[in-house]
Structure formats: C-alpha cells, structure tokens
Design an enzyme around this catalytic site. Structure first.
Site, PDB file in Angstrom:
ATOM      1  N   ASP A   1       0.884  -1.149   0.000  1.00 52.47           N
ATOM      2  CA  ASP A   1       0.000   0.000   0.000  1.00 52.47           C
ATOM      3  C   ASP A   1       0.934   1.214   0.000  1.00 52.47           C
ATOM      4  OD1 ASP A   1      -2.312   1.637   0.470  1.00 52.47           O
ATOM      5  OD2 ASP A   1      -1.796   1.688   2.594  1.00 52.47           O
TER       6      ASP A   1
ATOM      7  N   ASP B   1      -0.080   5.015   1.081  1.00 54.53           N
ATOM      8  CA  ASP B   1      -0.297   6.022   2.122  1.00 54.53           C
ATOM      9  C   ASP B   1      -0.207   5.434   3.529  1.00 54.53           C
ATOM     10  OD1 ASP B   1      -0.760   7.921   0.116  1.00 54.53           O
ATOM     11  OD2 ASP B   1      -2.813   7.207  -0.103  1.00 54.53           O
TER      12      ASP B   1
ATOM     13  N   ASP C   1      -1.239  -0.401   6.300  1.00 55.49           N
ATOM     14  CA  ASP C   1      -1.537   0.188   7.613  1.00 55.49           C
ATOM     15  C   ASP C   1      -3.017   0.099   7.951  1.00 55.49           C
ATOM     16  OD1 ASP C   1      -2.882   3.308   7.229  1.00 55.49           O
ATOM     17  OD2 ASP C   1      -2.137   2.239   5.487  1.00 55.49           O
TER      18      ASP C   1
END
Length: 223
Positions: A9, A11, A181
């Site tokens: 991922d 961000d 995250d």
C-alpha cells in the site's frame, strides 16, 4: 517466472502521510485551487476512510472538479515538484531498506493504492518502482475527469486488480507478501500469503493479533 512478489500500500505505509490529502494541500498552497471546499472534501474523505464508509466515486467527483480543465501535461509538471518537496521527505527509511532488499533478490515490487493513479505512478517512478496501480480516471480532451475507469483499487478492488495484472503478466506467484496500515485492506491481507502491518490502525492491529501477522512500526527518523 516470479515465484514471489511484494505488494505495498502507499499512504501511511511507504510514506508517513496520505498522498491524496498532501496533493490537495500542495495545490492549495500554490494557489492552483482556491476554494476551501476542496480541503474540506479531503478532511471528510480521511474520516470516512478511517471509518470504513468512504464513497470513492463521490469523493473523486468532488476532488477532481478543480483539475478538470487543466491538461494532464501541466499536472505532471506540478506532480514532479510535489514528489520532490512533499513526498520524498516523508518516505520511511525502513520502507526504502525493504524495497532495496526485494530489489537485490529480484523480487518484483508492486504498489497498489486507493489514490488516483496519476499521483501513485509518479511517486512509484521516483522510487524506482515500475509497477504501480491506483484509481484510473476517465480522460476527456487531455484532462482528468472525476469519473472512475475500470475497477477502483480500493478494498476488494485491490485484489481484483492484482489478479487482473497477474493474469496479464502470465504470473502465478507461489508467495505474495503484502504491507499495509489499514483495515480497508483486509481483502488484500486475506488474499496474500504473508502480511506485514505498518503502524496499523486499531482494527487492523486487532486482526493482526488474531491472524498472527507481523506488526511493524516504521518511523521517519531513526532514533
């Protein structure tokens, strides 16, 4: 034939921030956009995203209104400066280290992000990552519209797009590592063979404990 691939991922995983929000802020600071509603839309997007109730099409339709008459070539010039000034300073050193390890082992690295692809690809390219997927936008007269093209790389859409890409490349890796995250990426976590959470949100943290996923904390500055 790649036996292993690593999927990241973007961000709050590779970078210590949200690239979509930072991009809007950059446009605002440089007075490319001047309507505060675009900043408000981004703040709402972040809270809806964290709450797991983001309407991606609605958000992008509002967010890209400001750019719909600006040629993509001009946007690309701004993006070059944006990556230099806003993204490179917040790229996690541990992320760079991990990318280097995969590179040395000839393991293909892919970024899949729920940010628009013209931002994601520009960031990936700056860090030497060839394959990057974001939400593709329909283009009209050389400008980006607020309409999504194809499957958006969001939640289960990330899995669908990765499967599509693997099929196109004629790849069937035996092992997929995934770094994220966010609990929004649960479908991708369950699809991968190995999961690393990076500064995980509370829901993902709880899930990681149940599933036995490795939990990492990456910082911008090493102590």
């Amino acid at each position: 034939m790649a036996k292993q691939i690593a999927v990241f991922d973007l961000d709050e995983t590779l970078i210590g921030g949200d690239s979509a929000q930072l991009w809007t802020k950059y446009l605002w600071e440089n007075e490319i956009i001047t309507d505060p509603r675009f900043i408000e839309a981004d703040q709402k997007m972040i809270s809806d995203y964290c709450a797991g109730k983001l309407d991606m099409q609605e958000y992008l339709a509002a967010s890209l209104q400001a750019l719909k008459h600006i040629p993509s070539a001009q946007i690309d010039i701004w993006l070059t400066d944006f990556v230099e000034t806003k993204i490179k300073p917040i790229f996690y050193p541990a992320a760079q280290k991990q990318l280097d390890i995969y590179r040395q082992q000839n393991i293909p690295v892919i970024i899949i992000s729920a940010t628009v692809s013209f931002v994601v690809k520009k960031i990936a390219s700056a860090f030497g990552i060839q394959t990057a997927m974001g939400i593709d936008m329909v283009m009209k007269d050389g400008c980006y519209t607020g309409e999504i093209h194809g499957i958006p790389t969001f939640r289960e859409g990330k899995v669908a797009r990765l499967k599509q890409w693997l099929e196109e490349q004629n790849l069937s890796p035996e092992h997929i590592s995934f770094y994220t995250d966010s609990m929004n990426d649960l479908p991708m976590c369950l699809f991968a063979d190995e999961v690393f959470t990076i500064n995980a949100d509370k829901k993902l943290q709880a899930e990681a404990e149940i599933q036995g996923w490795k939990q990492l904390n990456w910082e911008l500055y090493s102590r």
